[in-house]
Design a protein around this motif. Structure first.
Motif, PDB file in Angstrom:
ATOM      1  N   ASN A 123      -0.318  -2.409   8.746  1.00  0.00           N
ATOM      2  CA  ASN A 123      -1.785  -2.520   8.841  1.00  0.00           C
ATOM      3  C   ASN A 123      -2.378  -1.362   9.619  1.00  0.00           C
ATOM      4  OD1 ASN A 123      -1.878  -4.893   7.377  1.00  0.00           O
ATOM      5  ND2 ASN A 123      -1.860  -6.196   9.184  1.00  0.00           N
ATOM      6  N   TRP A 124      -1.727  -0.991  10.714  1.00  0.00           N
ATOM      7  CA  TRP A 124      -2.214   0.114  11.544  1.00  0.00           C
ATOM      8  C   TRP A 124      -2.167   1.416  10.781  1.00  0.00           C
ATOM      9  CZ3 TRP A 124       0.544   4.216  14.116  1.00  0.00           C
ATOM     10  CH2 TRP A 124      -0.234   4.931  15.016  1.00  0.00           C
ATOM     11  N   LEU A 125      -1.084   1.662  10.062  1.00  0.00           N
ATOM     12  CA  LEU A 125      -0.961   2.898   9.289  1.00  0.00           C
ATOM     13  C   LEU A 125      -2.002   2.996   8.185  1.00  0.00           C
ATOM     14  CD1 LEU A 125       2.924   3.246   9.041  1.00  0.00           C
ATOM     15  CD2 LEU A 125       1.353   4.652  10.388  1.00  0.00           C
ATOM     16  N   ARG A 126      -2.332   1.855   7.561  1.00  0.00           N
ATOM     17  CA  ARG A 126      -3.384   1.846   6.538  1.00  0.00           C
ATOM     18  C   ARG A 126      -4.731   2.222   7.135  1.00  0.00           C
ATOM     19  NH1 ARG A 126      -2.246  -3.554   4.878  1.00  0.00           N
ATOM     20  NH2 ARG A 126      -0.084  -3.381   4.300  1.00  0.00           N
ATOM     21  N   LYS A 127      -4.976   1.779   8.363  1.00  0.00           N
ATOM     22  CA  LYS A 127      -6.258   2.075   9.026  1.00  0.00           C
ATOM     23  C   LYS A 127      -6.416   3.551   9.365  1.00  0.00           C
ATOM     24  CE  LYS A 127      -7.218  -2.348  11.188  1.00  0.00           C
ATOM     25  NZ  LYS A 127      -7.430  -3.032  12.457  1.00  0.00           N
ATOM     26  N   ILE A 128      -5.334   4.202   9.782  1.00  0.00           N
ATOM     27  CA  ILE A 128      -5.463   5.578  10.231  1.00  0.00           C
ATOM     28  C   ILE A 128      -5.344   6.581   9.082  1.00  0.00           C
ATOM     29  CG2 ILE A 128      -4.680   5.065  12.556  1.00  0.00           C
ATOM     30  CD1 ILE A 128      -2.002   6.397  11.822  1.00  0.00           C
ATOM     31  N   ARG A 129      -4.951   6.155   7.921  1.00  0.00           N
ATOM     32  CA  ARG A 129      -4.808   7.088   6.786  1.00  0.00           C
ATOM     33  C   ARG A 129      -6.111   7.356   6.121  1.00  0.00           C
ATOM     34  NH1 ARG A 129       0.717   4.741   4.191  1.00  0.00           N
ATOM     35  NH2 ARG A 129       2.032   5.437   5.862  1.00  0.00           N
TER      36      ARG A 129
END
Length: 78
Positions: free
Chosen positions: A72-78
């Protein structure tokens, strides 16, 4: 109590924010920081922050929902 997904993600993101992108902080260190955050909070207040369950691994405890929160965090920062 049930697992609190939002609190878990907030604690995880806070730890990542405070550690920054250091070469010495990897997944194992973050697993341990999450565990000790919950453990110390429980010791002080008789309740867990996130109600997360941890599994025993060779290098220390690992939170069960860690991969979900990281994705979820990686999706937010991409």
């Amino acid at each position: 109590m049930d697992f609190d997904k939002d609190k878990f993600k907030n604690v995880l993101y806070f730890i990542i924010y405070k550690c920054g992108f250091r070469n010495t902080v990897g997944r194992t260190v973050i697993h341990k920081l999450l565990y000790f955050s919950d453990f110390n909070y429980y010791k002080e207040f008789n309740q867990s922050i996130t109600n997360e369950s941890y599994i025993k691994k060779e290098r220390g405890p690992m939170p069960i929902h860690f991969e979900m929160a990281i994705e979820n965090w990686l999706r937010k920062i991409r």
